[in-house]
Design a protein around this motif. Structure first.
Motif, PDB file in Angstrom:
ATOM      1  N   SER A  25       0.811  -1.205   0.000  1.00  0.00           N
ATOM      2  CA  SER A  25       0.000   0.000   0.000  1.00  0.00           C
ATOM      3  C   SER A  25       0.856   1.271   0.000  1.00  0.00           C
ATOM      4  O   SER A  25       0.359   2.346   0.258  1.00  0.00           O
ATOM      5  N   ALA A  26       2.157   1.121  -0.268  1.00  0.00           N
ATOM      6  CA  ALA A  26       3.035   2.282  -0.288  1.00  0.00           C
ATOM      7  C   ALA A  26       2.586   3.252  -1.378  1.00  0.00           C
ATOM      8  O   ALA A  26       2.152   2.834  -2.451  1.00  0.00           O
ATOM      9  N   PRO A  27       2.665   4.561  -1.115  1.00  0.00           N
ATOM     10  CA  PRO A  27       2.239   5.528  -2.121  1.00  0.00           C
ATOM     11  C   PRO A  27       3.090   5.432  -3.380  1.00  0.00           C
ATOM     12  O   PRO A  27       4.290   5.235  -3.306  1.00  0.00           O
ATOM     13  N   ARG A  28       2.427   5.562  -4.517  1.00  0.00           N
ATOM     14  CA  ARG A  28       3.122   5.485  -5.792  1.00  0.00           C
ATOM     15  C   ARG A  28       3.530   6.876  -6.223  1.00  0.00           C
ATOM     16  O   ARG A  28       2.834   7.837  -5.960  1.00  0.00           O
ATOM     17  N   GLN A  29       4.645   6.959  -6.926  1.00  0.00           N
ATOM     18  CA  GLN A  29       5.098   8.236  -7.451  1.00  0.00           C
ATOM     19  C   GLN A  29       4.228   8.597  -8.651  1.00  0.00           C
ATOM     20  O   GLN A  29       3.861   7.750  -9.449  1.00  0.00           O
ATOM     21  N   THR A  30       3.890   9.858  -8.777  1.00  0.00           N
ATOM     22  CA  THR A  30       3.053  10.327  -9.874  1.00  0.00           C
ATOM     23  C   THR A  30       3.858  10.368 -11.162  1.00  0.00           C
ATOM     24  O   THR A  30       4.996  10.815 -11.179  1.00  0.00           O
ATOM     25  N   THR A  31       3.261   9.892 -12.249  1.00  0.00           N
ATOM     26  CA  THR A  31       3.880   9.927 -13.564  1.00  0.00           C
ATOM     27  C   THR A  31       3.268  11.070 -14.348  1.00  0.00           C
ATOM     28  O   THR A  31       2.051  11.182 -14.444  1.00  0.00           O
ATOM     29  N   ARG A  32       4.113  11.929 -14.920  1.00  0.00           N
ATOM     30  CA  ARG A  32       3.616  13.071 -15.695  1.00  0.00           C
ATOM     31  C   ARG A  32       3.405  12.639 -17.140  1.00  0.00           C
ATOM     32  O   ARG A  32       4.277  12.084 -17.774  1.00  0.00           O
ATOM     33  N   VAL A  33       2.211  12.924 -17.663  1.00  0.00           N
ATOM     34  CA  VAL A  33       1.848  12.649 -19.049  1.00  0.00           C
ATOM     35  C   VAL A  33       1.436  13.980 -19.668  1.00  0.00           C
ATOM     36  O   VAL A  33       0.589  14.676 -19.129  1.00  0.00           O
ATOM     37  N   THR A  34       2.050  14.322 -20.818  1.00  0.00           N
ATOM     38  CA  THR A  34       1.764  15.593 -21.481  1.00  0.00           C
ATOM     39  C   THR A  34       1.236  15.319 -22.875  1.00  0.00           C
ATOM     40  O   THR A  34       1.894  14.635 -23.667  1.00  0.00           O
ATOM     41  N   TYR A  35       0.054  15.844 -23.179  1.00  0.00           N
ATOM     42  CA  TYR A  35      -0.534  15.714 -24.511  1.00  0.00           C
ATOM     43  C   TYR A  35      -0.087  16.908 -25.336  1.00  0.00           C
ATOM     44  O   TYR A  35      -0.244  18.048 -24.929  1.00  0.00           O
ATOM     45  N   VAL A  36       0.505  16.643 -26.511  1.00  0.00           N
ATOM     46  CA  VAL A  36       0.955  17.699 -27.413  1.00  0.00           C
ATOM     47  C   VAL A  36      -0.008  17.734 -28.587  1.00  0.00           C
ATOM     48  O   VAL A  36      -0.155  16.743 -29.313  1.00  0.00           O
ATOM     49  N   LYS A  37      -0.688  18.884 -28.776  1.00  0.00           N
ATOM     50  CA  LYS A  37      -1.655  19.002 -29.870  1.00  0.00           C
ATOM     51  C   LYS A  37      -0.958  18.713 -31.198  1.00  0.00           C
ATOM     52  O   LYS A  37       0.102  19.253 -31.476  1.00  0.00           O
ATOM     53  N   ASP A  38      -1.570  17.870 -32.026  1.00  0.00           N
ATOM     54  CA  ASP A  38      -1.025  17.464 -33.326  1.00  0.00           C
ATOM     55  C   ASP A  38       0.353  16.832 -33.198  1.00  0.00           C
ATOM     56  O   ASP A  38       1.173  16.925 -34.114  1.00  0.00           O
ATOM     57  N   GLY A  39       0.630  16.215 -32.079  1.00  0.00           N
ATOM     58  CA  GLY A  39       1.933  15.590 -31.865  1.00  0.00           C
ATOM     59  C   GLY A  39       1.808  14.369 -30.972  1.00  0.00           C
ATOM     60  O   GLY A  39       0.728  13.807 -30.812  1.00  0.00           O
ATOM     61  N   PRO A  40       2.912  13.967 -30.364  1.00  0.00           N
ATOM     62  CA  PRO A  40       2.910  12.766 -29.539  1.00  0.00           C
ATOM     63  C   PRO A  40       2.381  13.015 -28.126  1.00  0.00           C
ATOM     64  O   PRO A  40       2.122  14.151 -27.737  1.00  0.00           O
ATOM     65  N   ILE A  41       2.252  11.944 -27.387  1.00  0.00           N
ATOM     66  CA  ILE A  41       1.940  11.998 -25.961  1.00  0.00           C
ATOM     67  C   ILE A  41       3.265  11.753 -25.254  1.00  0.00           C
ATOM     68  O   ILE A  41       3.921  10.737 -25.496  1.00  0.00           O
ATOM     69  N   LEU A  42       3.697  12.688 -24.422  1.00  0.00           N
ATOM     70  CA  LEU A  42       4.975  12.580 -23.724  1.00  0.00           C
ATOM     71  C   LEU A  42       4.745  12.005 -22.336  1.00  0.00           C
ATOM     72  O   LEU A  42       3.914  12.507 -21.578  1.00  0.00           O
ATOM     73  N   VAL A  43       5.485  10.947 -22.009  1.00  0.00           N
ATOM     74  CA  VAL A  43       5.350  10.266 -20.719  1.00  0.00           C
ATOM     75  C   VAL A  43       6.719  10.246 -20.065  1.00  0.00           C
ATOM     76  O   VAL A  43       7.705   9.870 -20.697  1.00  0.00           O
ATOM     77  N   GLU A  44       6.777  10.663 -18.797  1.00  0.00           N
ATOM     78  CA  GLU A  44       8.038  10.573 -18.071  1.00  0.00           C
ATOM     79  C   GLU A  44       8.338   9.109 -17.841  1.00  0.00           C
ATOM     80  O   GLU A  44       7.496   8.362 -17.366  1.00  0.00           O
ATOM     81  N   GLY A  45       9.523   8.677 -18.218  1.00  0.00           N
ATOM     82  CA  GLY A  45       9.908   7.272 -18.176  1.00  0.00           C
ATOM     83  C   GLY A  45      10.702   6.940 -16.934  1.00  0.00           C
ATOM     84  O   GLY A  45      10.880   7.783 -16.077  1.00  0.00           O
ATOM     85  N   PRO A  46      11.192   5.742 -16.884  1.00  0.00           N
ATOM     86  CA  PRO A  46      11.036   4.674 -17.867  1.00  0.00           C
ATOM     87  C   PRO A  46       9.606   4.149 -17.893  1.00  0.00           C
ATOM     88  O   PRO A  46       8.872   4.316 -16.929  1.00  0.00           O
ATOM     89  N   VAL A  47       9.236   3.547 -19.029  1.00  0.00           N
ATOM     90  CA  VAL A  47       7.869   3.048 -19.190  1.00  0.00           C
ATOM     91  C   VAL A  47       7.862   1.618 -19.700  1.00  0.00           C
ATOM     92  O   VAL A  47       8.810   1.158 -20.322  1.00  0.00           O
ATOM     93  N   GLU A  48       6.767   0.949 -19.409  1.00  0.00           N
ATOM     94  CA  GLU A  48       6.480  -0.376 -19.949  1.00  0.00           C
ATOM     95  C   GLU A  48       5.057  -0.295 -20.473  1.00  0.00           C
ATOM     96  O   GLU A  48       4.141   0.035 -19.730  1.00  0.00           O
ATOM     97  N   ILE A  49       4.882  -0.574 -21.771  1.00  0.00           N
ATOM     98  CA  ILE A  49       3.591  -0.421 -22.430  1.00  0.00           C
ATOM     99  C   ILE A  49       3.106  -1.791 -22.863  1.00  0.00           C
ATOM    100  O   ILE A  49       3.825  -2.510 -23.557  1.00  0.00           O
ATOM    101  N   THR A  50       1.884  -2.146 -22.486  1.00  0.00           N
ATOM    102  CA  THR A  50       1.280  -3.393 -22.941  1.00  0.00           C
ATOM    103  C   THR A  50       0.422  -3.072 -24.153  1.00  0.00           C
ATOM    104  O   THR A  50      -0.496  -2.259 -24.072  1.00  0.00           O
ATOM    105  N   LEU A  51       0.746  -3.700 -25.282  1.00  0.00           N
ATOM    106  CA  LEU A  51       0.036  -3.445 -26.538  1.00  0.00           C
ATOM    107  C   LEU A  51      -1.209  -4.311 -26.627  1.00  0.00           C
ATOM    108  O   LEU A  51      -1.381  -5.267 -25.861  1.00  0.00           O
TER     109      LEU A  51
END
Length: 103
Positions: A25-51
């Motif tokens: 139940s330890a608090p999790r660190q917040t991950t910053r996600v930034t949406y760029v209009k007409d561009g990518p979604i920026l995620v502070e890493g490292p990341v693991e993405i399940t497709l």
């Protein structure tokens, strides 16, 4: 000498913020996600993405650009393919009237 009764101390409810954290139940660190209009979604890493097919894509970079336009040849990661043709542009390459010019 008479003693006063000690008031009862309520026990914190399970999962409440005052509960002493345990490894699960330890608090999790917040991950910053930034949406760029007409561009990518920026995620502070490292990341693991399940497709959607169940495979996993990983990146150890401190900021990861995820493709939002699905044109990338490196999907789910952005390769700047969105720059070739912006959303909202007509066939002549001119921006649609509702698109504002980029600085």
């Amino acid at each position: 000498m008479p003693t006063e009764p000690t008031p009862a101390v309520p026990t914190p409810a399970e999962g409440s913020p005052s509960e002493t954290p345990t490894p699960r139940s330890a608090p999790r660190q917040t991950t910053r996600v930034t949406y760029v209009k007409d561009g990518p979604i920026l995620v502070e890493g490292p990341v693991e993405i399940t497709l959607e097919d169940g495979t996993t894509a990983r990146s150890d970079r401190f900021v990861v650009a995820l493709c939002a336009c699905r044109r990338s040849k490196r999907h789910p990661f952005c390769d700047t393919s969105h720059r070739a043709r912006r959303r909202g542009a007509d066939r002549s390459g001119q921006p649609a009237p509702d698109d504002s010019p980029r600085p």
